[in-house]
Motif scaffolding. Structure first.
Motif, PDB file in Angstrom:
ATOM      1  N   THR A 190      -2.591  13.488  -7.742  1.00  5.70           N
ATOM      2  CA  THR A 190      -1.593  12.647  -8.382  1.00  5.70           C
ATOM      3  C   THR A 190      -2.144  11.241  -8.551  1.00  5.70           C
ATOM      4  N   ARG A 191      -1.917  10.668  -9.731  1.00  9.62           N
ATOM      5  CA  ARG A 191      -2.438   9.323  -9.993  1.00  9.62           C
ATOM      6  C   ARG A 191      -1.882   8.350  -8.949  1.00  9.62           C
ATOM      7  N   GLY A 192      -2.779   7.667  -8.259  1.00  4.51           N
ATOM      8  CA  GLY A 192      -2.348   6.740  -7.222  1.00  4.51           C
ATOM      9  C   GLY A 192      -2.028   7.422  -5.907  1.00  4.51           C
ATOM     10  N   GLY A 193      -2.195   8.755  -5.855  1.00  2.00           N
ATOM     11  CA  GLY A 193      -1.872   9.489  -4.638  1.00  2.00           C
ATOM     12  C   GLY A 193      -3.118   9.846  -3.843  1.00  2.00           C
ATOM     13  N   LEU A 194      -2.940  10.729  -2.871  1.00  3.53           N
ATOM     14  CA  LEU A 194      -4.041  11.175  -2.028  1.00  3.53           C
ATOM     15  C   LEU A 194      -4.828  12.281  -2.726  1.00  3.53           C
ATOM     16  N   ALA A 195      -6.134  12.309  -2.487  1.00  9.32           N
ATOM     17  CA  ALA A 195      -6.936  13.441  -2.932  1.00  9.32           C
ATOM     18  C   ALA A 195      -6.553  14.643  -2.066  1.00  9.32           C
ATOM     19  N   PRO A 196      -6.767  15.872  -2.559  1.00  6.23           N
ATOM     20  CA  PRO A 196      -6.371  17.058  -1.776  1.00  6.23           C
ATOM     21  C   PRO A 196      -6.920  17.052  -0.354  1.00  6.23           C
ATOM     22  N   TRP A 197      -8.190  16.644  -0.174  1.00  9.02           N
ATOM     23  CA  TRP A 197      -8.752  16.655   1.178  1.00  9.02           C
ATOM     24  C   TRP A 197      -8.090  15.595   2.045  1.00  9.02           C
ATOM     25  N   LEU A 225      -9.131   5.064   3.793  1.00  8.28           N
ATOM     26  CA  LEU A 225      -8.270   4.160   3.027  1.00  8.28           C
ATOM     27  C   LEU A 225      -7.744   3.040   3.921  1.00  8.28           C
ATOM     28  N   SER A 226      -7.323   1.953   3.276  1.00  6.70           N
ATOM     29  CA  SER A 226      -6.631   0.906   4.019  1.00  6.70           C
ATOM     30  C   SER A 226      -5.245   1.418   4.382  1.00  6.70           C
ATOM     31  N   MET A 227      -4.629   0.815   5.390  1.00  2.01           N
ATOM     32  CA  MET A 227      -3.326   1.288   5.842  1.00  2.01           C
ATOM     33  C   MET A 227      -2.275   1.149   4.738  1.00  2.01           C
ATOM     34  N   GLY A 228      -2.301   0.009   4.017  1.00  2.00           N
ATOM     35  CA  GLY A 228      -1.319  -0.218   2.958  1.00  2.00           C
ATOM     36  C   GLY A 228      -1.467   0.777   1.826  1.00  2.00           C
ATOM     37  N   TYR A 229      -2.710   1.014   1.398  1.00  2.00           N
ATOM     38  CA  TYR A 229      -2.922   1.944   0.284  1.00  2.00           C
ATOM     39  C   TYR A 229      -2.577   3.368   0.708  1.00  2.00           C
ATOM     40  N   PHE A 230      -2.950   3.728   1.966  1.00  2.00           N
ATOM     41  CA  PHE A 230      -2.653   5.070   2.445  1.00  2.00           C
ATOM     42  C   PHE A 230      -1.148   5.330   2.441  1.00  2.00           C
ATOM     43  N   SER A 231      -0.380   4.373   2.950  1.00  2.00           N
ATOM     44  CA  SER A 231       1.071   4.547   3.021  1.00  2.00           C
ATOM     45  C   SER A 231       1.660   4.765   1.625  1.00  2.00           C
ATOM     46  N   HIS A 232       1.189   3.965   0.663  1.00  2.00           N
ATOM     47  CA  HIS A 232       1.670   4.108  -0.719  1.00  2.00           C
ATOM     48  C   HIS A 232       1.251   5.461  -1.298  1.00  2.00           C
ATOM     49  N   ALA A 233      -0.025   5.847  -1.084  1.00  2.04           N
ATOM     50  CA  ALA A 233      -0.532   7.089  -1.659  1.00  2.04           C
ATOM     51  C   ALA A 233       0.136   8.309  -1.024  1.00  2.04           C
ATOM     52  N   PHE A 234       0.424   8.237   0.277  1.00  4.74           N
ATOM     53  CA  PHE A 234       1.097   9.339   0.967  1.00  4.74           C
ATOM     54  C   PHE A 234       2.488   9.560   0.368  1.00  4.74           C
ATOM     55  N   ARG A 235       3.230   8.464   0.207  1.00  6.73           N
ATOM     56  CA  ARG A 235       4.578   8.563  -0.374  1.00  6.73           C
ATOM     57  C   ARG A 235       4.508   9.111  -1.802  1.00  6.73           C
ATOM     58  N   ARG A 236       3.492   8.670  -2.547  1.00  7.57           N
ATOM     59  CA  ARG A 236       3.345   9.107  -3.930  1.00  7.57           C
ATOM     60  C   ARG A 236       3.055  10.609  -3.999  1.00  7.57           C
ATOM     61  N   THR A 237       2.290  11.105  -3.037  1.00  7.09           N
ATOM     62  CA  THR A 237       1.883  12.510  -3.048  1.00  7.09           C
ATOM     63  C   THR A 237       2.944  13.433  -2.477  1.00  7.09           C
ATOM     64  N   LEU A 238       3.547  13.050  -1.333  1.00 10.45           N
ATOM     65  CA  LEU A 238       4.474  13.948  -0.646  1.00 10.45           C
ATOM     66  C   LEU A 238       5.942  13.581  -0.823  1.00 10.45           C
ATOM     67  N   GLY A 239       6.191  12.445  -1.448  1.00 13.75           N
ATOM     68  CA  GLY A 239       7.576  12.094  -1.749  1.00 13.75           C
ATOM     69  C   GLY A 239       8.305  11.368  -0.647  1.00 13.75           C
ATOM     70  N   VAL A 240       7.693  11.239   0.523  1.00 14.12           N
ATOM     71  CA  VAL A 240       8.306  10.511   1.637  1.00 14.12           C
ATOM     72  C   VAL A 240       7.232   9.691   2.346  1.00 14.12           C
ATOM     73  N   ALA A 241       7.663   8.698   3.112  1.00 10.91           N
ATOM     74  CA  ALA A 241       6.725   7.895   3.892  1.00 10.91           C
ATOM     75  C   ALA A 241       6.159   8.735   5.044  1.00 10.91           C
ATOM     76  N   PRO A 242       4.981   8.394   5.562  1.00 17.43           N
ATOM     77  CA  PRO A 242       4.381   9.164   6.659  1.00 17.43           C
ATOM     78  C   PRO A 242       5.308   9.316   7.870  1.00 17.43           C
ATOM     79  N   HIS A 243       6.009   8.232   8.247  1.00 12.78           N
ATOM     80  CA  HIS A 243       6.909   8.307   9.402  1.00 12.78           C
ATOM     81  C   HIS A 243       8.034   9.301   9.145  1.00 12.78           C
ATOM     82  N   LYS A 244       8.596   9.255   7.945  1.00 11.67           N
ATOM     83  CA  LYS A 244       9.678  10.173   7.594  1.00 11.67           C
ATOM     84  C   LYS A 244       9.184  11.614   7.596  1.00 11.67           C
ATOM     85  N   TRP A 245       7.975  11.826   7.067  1.00  5.17           N
ATOM     86  CA  TRP A 245       7.410  13.180   7.034  1.00  5.17           C
ATOM     87  C   TRP A 245       7.222  13.705   8.454  1.00  5.17           C
ATOM     88  N   LEU A 246       6.756  12.842   9.380  1.00  4.53           N
ATOM     89  CA  LEU A 246       6.546  13.254  10.759  1.00  4.53           C
ATOM     90  C   LEU A 246       7.876  13.622  11.418  1.00  4.53           C
TER      91      LEU A 246
END
Length: 301
Positions: A190-197, A225-246
């Motif tokens: 996804t554009r701006g998201g995480l790569a599959p790996w 990734l940086s923490m800020g970019y990772f958080s944004h990319a995670f939400r973009r890919t999975l639809g929720v923030a990392p904390h919410k997903w956990l």
């Protein structure tokens, strides 16, 4: 234990000193590079290397004219191999060569397990085989350039930057997979998201730490990734923030634990990483719509 790098590989070439660097950058597979140098060869065939599902990529650092080479018992065309050229060898096919002239080369060890991980992390089909002509040198500028970066580390391994070496060896593996294995990703992230790996790695780390939690910066670092970019990319890919997903994964786990009548709600909360029973109840109600106690009673009915 493989004979395809380090001291044991040096023995096959009748070389006493064969400096090597090994990395587990792929976690489940080793990559390695060995420097082989002999200024006074014994005019003998190199000893056979134990068969295994792996490849050796030889980067020649010195001209080797009229090279005689055999693979799977068949003699390849006699050819000149120039400094800077690379040759690929399939260790399942018992590669053998006559070393009757001075030689100097780097041997990159690339097992099938490493190719599988590289393909998986690129979201690509597994590589069946590598395309090459036995015994023929290829002017591959990428391998030559990456190999030159490793020479100082092989000369002074105690001063080598391990992270840098890991990246260079991994780059060699990815290049071989793409150029000679035809690796092509099946889909783009996804554009701006995480790569599959990165997505797989992030979920793997979060699940492994479901009880005690894990710092976001550690997960981001594992994904490069940086923490800020990772958080944004995670939400973009999975639809929720990392904390919410956990939290959602903890609720899923709590459903499994609630089936065990011997566990109290406090026990379930502790087993699933919630701070206490009320924390479990709040998260469970928000996700499922009912309290964990009501959900357990409904199971019995």
């Amino acid at each position: 234990m493989t004979e395809a790098y380090g001291r044991r590989l040096g023995e096959r070439f009748q070389v006493e000193n064969a400096p090597a660097i090994v990395t587990r950058a792929l976690r489940t597979a080793e990559l390695a590079v060995t420097e082989i140098r002999c200024d006074s060869p014994l005019h003998e065939m190199c000893g056979p290397i134990q068969q295994e599902d792996a490849f050796l990529i030889g980067l020649h650092l010195r001209d080797f004219p009229n090279r005689e080479y055999w693979e799977a018992g068949r003699r390849a065309s006699v050819c000149d191999v120039r400094a800077g050229e690379s040759c690929l060898h399939d260790l399942k096919r018992v590669p053998t060569a006559l070393f009757d002239k001075p030689y100097h080369s780097l041997a990159f060890y690339l097992p099938r397990a490493a190719l599988d991980v590289i393909a998986e992390e690129a979201n690509a089909p597994r590589i069946r085989d590598l395309s090459y002509e036995p015994g023929v040198g290829v002017n591959d500028v990428t391998i030559s350039s990456l190999g030159s970066l490793l020479l100082p580390a092989l000369s002074h391994p105690d001063q080598a930057n391990r992270l840098f070496v890991d990246h260079v060896l991994l780059a060699v593996g990815v290049h071989i997979a793409q150029t000679y294995g035809g690796m092509r990703p099946m889909s783009q992230p996804t554009r701006g998201g995480l790569a599959p790996w990165q997505e797989r790695r992030a979920m793997e780390i979060l699940r492994a730490n479901i009880k005690r939690g894990v710092a976001l910066k550690e997960v981001a670092r594992e994904c490069g990734l940086s923490m800020g970019y990772f958080s944004h990319a995670f939400r973009r890919t999975l639809g929720v923030a990392p904390h919410k997903w956990l939290i959602e994964q903890r609720v899923v786990l709590s459903k499994e634990k609630l089936r065990d009548d011997e566990l109290s709600l406090s026990d379930v909360a502790a087993e699933c990483g919630f701070s206490d029973q009320s924390h479990l109840t709040r998260a469970f109600r928000q996700t499922v719509g009912v309290s964990p106690g009501a959900w357990r009673r409904a199971l019995k009915r």
